[in-house]
Scaffold this motif. Sequence first.
Motif, short mmCIF file in Angstrom:
data_model
loop_
_atom_site.label_atom_id
_atom_site.label_comp_id
_atom_site.label_asym_id
_atom_site.label_seq_id
_atom_site.Cartn_x
_atom_site.Cartn_y
_atom_site.Cartn_z
N LEU A 48 0.82 -1.21 0.00
CA LEU A 48 0.00 0.00 0.00
C LEU A 48 0.86 1.27 0.00
CD1 LEU A 48 -2.84 -0.93 2.52
CD2 LEU A 48 -3.04 -0.62 0.05
N ALA A 49 1.87 1.28 0.83
CA ALA A 49 2.76 2.45 0.89
C ALA A 49 3.53 2.61 -0.42
CB ALA A 49 3.72 2.32 2.06
N HIS A 50 3.99 1.51 -0.97
CA HIS A 50 4.74 1.56 -2.22
C HIS A 50 3.87 2.10 -3.35
CE1 HIS A 50 7.96 0.46 -4.96
NE2 HIS A 50 7.05 -0.07 -5.77
N LEU A 51 2.62 1.64 -3.42
CA LEU A 51 1.70 2.15 -4.44
C LEU A 51 1.43 3.64 -4.25
CD1 LEU A 51 -0.88 -0.75 -4.76
CD2 LEU A 51 0.82 -0.04 -6.44
N GLY A 52 1.27 4.07 -3.00
CA GLY A 52 1.06 5.49 -2.73
C GLY A 52 2.23 6.34 -3.13
N ILE A 53 3.43 5.85 -2.90
CA ILE A 53 4.64 6.60 -3.28
C ILE A 53 4.76 6.65 -4.80
CG2 ILE A 53 7.17 6.55 -3.22
CD1 ILE A 53 6.93 5.35 -0.41
N GLN A 54 4.46 5.55 -5.48
CA GLN A 54 4.58 5.51 -6.93
C GLN A 54 3.56 6.40 -7.62
OE1 GLN A 54 7.04 4.05 -8.64
NE2 GLN A 54 7.90 3.52 -6.66
N ARG A 55 2.35 6.47 -7.09
CA ARG A 55 1.29 7.28 -7.73
C ARG A 55 1.55 8.77 -7.59
NH1 ARG A 55 -4.58 4.51 -7.02
NH2 ARG A 55 -4.03 2.63 -8.16
N ASN A 56 1.90 9.19 -6.40
CA ASN A 56 2.13 10.62 -6.17
C ASN A 56 3.22 10.78 -5.13
OD1 ASN A 56 2.03 13.34 -5.91
ND2 ASN A 56 -0.13 13.46 -5.39
N PRO A 57 4.45 11.01 -5.57
CA PRO A 57 5.57 11.13 -4.63
C PRO A 57 5.40 12.26 -3.61
CG PRO A 57 6.39 10.86 -6.86
CD PRO A 57 4.90 11.06 -6.95
N GLN A 58 4.61 13.29 -3.97
CA GLN A 58 4.43 14.42 -3.06
C GLN A 58 3.68 14.02 -1.79
OE1 GLN A 58 5.89 17.23 -3.61
NE2 GLN A 58 6.59 16.65 -5.65
N ILE A 108 2.82 6.29 3.54
CA ILE A 108 3.60 5.51 4.51
C ILE A 108 2.92 5.53 5.88
CG2 ILE A 108 5.78 5.42 5.79
CD1 ILE A 108 7.14 6.42 3.23
N LEU A 109 2.55 6.72 6.33
CA LEU A 109 1.89 6.82 7.64
C LEU A 109 0.56 6.07 7.65
CD1 LEU A 109 2.58 10.55 8.57
CD2 LEU A 109 3.55 8.51 9.61
N GLY A 110 -0.19 6.17 6.57
CA GLY A 110 -1.46 5.45 6.48
C GLY A 110 -1.28 3.95 6.54
N SER A 111 -0.27 3.43 5.84
CA SER A 111 -0.05 1.98 5.86
C SER A 111 0.40 1.51 7.24
CB SER A 111 0.96 1.58 4.79
OG SER A 111 2.26 2.02 5.12
N VAL A 112 1.24 2.30 7.90
CA VAL A 112 1.70 1.92 9.24
C VAL A 112 0.54 1.97 10.24
CG1 VAL A 112 3.18 2.65 11.15
CG2 VAL A 112 4.09 2.57 8.84
#
Length: 126
Positions: free
Chosen positions: A53-63, A69-73
């Motif tokens: 989930l965090a990886h997908l979030g980073i890939q979609r919008n790095p900003q 990351i916080l959401g996945s944790v």
Amino acid sequence: MSLRKFIVAYFIYTLILAGAAILLKELLPNAIAGQFWLVFGFLAGLTLIAYLLAHLGIQRNPQIGVFAILGSVIIKMLFAMAFVLIYSLKQAKGDLVFALNFFSLYLLFTLFEILGLLRNLRHQNK
């Protein structure tokens, strides 16, 4: 770190943790709870899902990668607390060994997840 590299490293890490648990069970039979492998599988799967989930979030919008990351944790922590709550409601007595096993596994898996995510963020800054 690419997703493929993380998954390979994650499965190696999981096998090392499983081997350490088997060795610990042989050396100190009372150090491993009866439901250890259930907890191990649950946290291993939960960590993999949280990282994805965090990886997908980073890939979609790095900003907004930090929010991913916080959401996945936080999702991982909520599911882990729900697991402990359900387990403690089903058990009649308190189980210190279970609590120690659970939190040590939770910390070890979270450490690996966070280190993998930090490697992704480090590569974005360059």
